[in-house]
Design a protein around this motif. Structure first.
Motif, PDB file in Angstrom:
ATOM      1  N   UNK A  32       9.227 -11.963  -6.481  1.00 32.47           N
ATOM      2  CA  UNK A  32       7.847 -11.573  -6.211  1.00 32.47           C
ATOM      3  C   UNK A  32       7.413 -10.567  -7.263  1.00 32.47           C
ATOM      4  N   UNK A  33       6.110 -10.403  -7.385  1.00 30.84           N
ATOM      5  CA  UNK A  33       5.571  -9.407  -8.308  1.00 30.84           C
ATOM      6  C   UNK A  33       5.245  -8.147  -7.536  1.00 30.84           C
ATOM      7  N   UNK A  34       5.616  -7.001  -8.106  1.00 25.80           N
ATOM      8  CA  UNK A  34       5.373  -5.718  -7.453  1.00 25.80           C
ATOM      9  C   UNK A  34       4.677  -4.786  -8.435  1.00 25.80           C
ATOM     10  N   UNK A  35       3.617  -4.129  -7.967  1.00 23.43           N
ATOM     11  CA  UNK A  35       2.904  -3.152  -8.777  1.00 23.43           C
ATOM     12  C   UNK A  35       3.652  -1.832  -8.675  1.00 23.43           C
ATOM     13  N   UNK A  36       3.996  -1.254  -9.831  1.00 20.01           N
ATOM     14  CA  UNK A  36       4.797  -0.026  -9.842  1.00 20.01           C
ATOM     15  C   UNK A  36       3.955   1.236  -9.809  1.00 20.01           C
ATOM     16  N   UNK A  37       2.649   1.111  -9.991  1.00 20.22           N
ATOM     17  CA  UNK A  37       1.766   2.282  -9.996  1.00 20.22           C
ATOM     18  C   UNK A  37       0.531   1.983  -9.159  1.00 20.22           C
ATOM     19  N   UNK A  38       0.212   2.840  -8.194  1.00 18.91           N
ATOM     20  CA  UNK A  38      -1.012   2.610  -7.419  1.00 18.91           C
ATOM     21  C   UNK A  38      -2.264   2.589  -8.302  1.00 18.91           C
ATOM     22  N   UNK A  39      -2.294   3.440  -9.304  1.00 15.99           N
ATOM     23  CA  UNK A  39      -3.441   3.461 -10.212  1.00 15.99           C
ATOM     24  C   UNK A  39      -3.546   2.151 -10.977  1.00 15.99           C
ATOM     25  N   UNK A  40      -2.408   1.641 -11.430  1.00 19.05           N
ATOM     26  CA  UNK A  40      -2.403   0.355 -12.125  1.00 19.05           C
ATOM     27  C   UNK A  40      -2.916  -0.764 -11.235  1.00 19.05           C
TER      28      UNK A  40
END
Length: 125
Positions: A32-40
């Motif tokens: 799965x794809x995971x975003x590592x930064x909430x801002x990103x």
């Protein structure tokens, strides 16, 4: 202006995706794809909205104006039908290939879309 906005939003999505999204494997062995930064993640989401906004006032409706206006009245019904079919086939192909592109080249997919939006900048000038 529509194509410029779409190009910019695709570039931002591509860069942010390459910087802040990583592929992870869960307990069942699925990737799965995971975003590592909430801002990103927020920047990617805003870029998607910006793309839709720019598409909605430019390239989205202009297709229907061209289809309705470029053909002589005598051939208008058939020609608009063929244009509509071609539009739907193109939309279907994009919808089918986007998940494959995201799996294969991940967020570089948006650079491909951005390239075609950039072509639209030059074609509409």
């Amino acid at each position: 202006w529509s194509a410029i906005g779409m190009t910019a939003s695709c570039a931002v999505m591509g860069v942010m995706g390459l910087l802040f999204v990583q592929e992870v494997v869960n307990a069942q062995g699925e990737t799965a794809l995971q975003v590592t930064s909430p801002t990103g993640g927020w920047v990617i989401a805003v870029s998607i909205f910006f793309f839709v906004f720019n598409f909605a006032y430019g390239f989205g409706p202009i297709v229907w104006v061209y289809c309705a206006e470029i053909f002589p009245f005598r051939y208008s019904a058939r020609a608009v039908g063929i244009c509509t079919m071609a539009n739907w086939v193109g939309n279907f192909m994009i919808a089918q290939f986007t998940p494959m592109l995201l799996e294969g080249i991940q967020f570089n997919t948006f650079f491909v879309f951005g390239f075609f939006a950039l072509l639209g900048v030059f074609l509409s000038a």
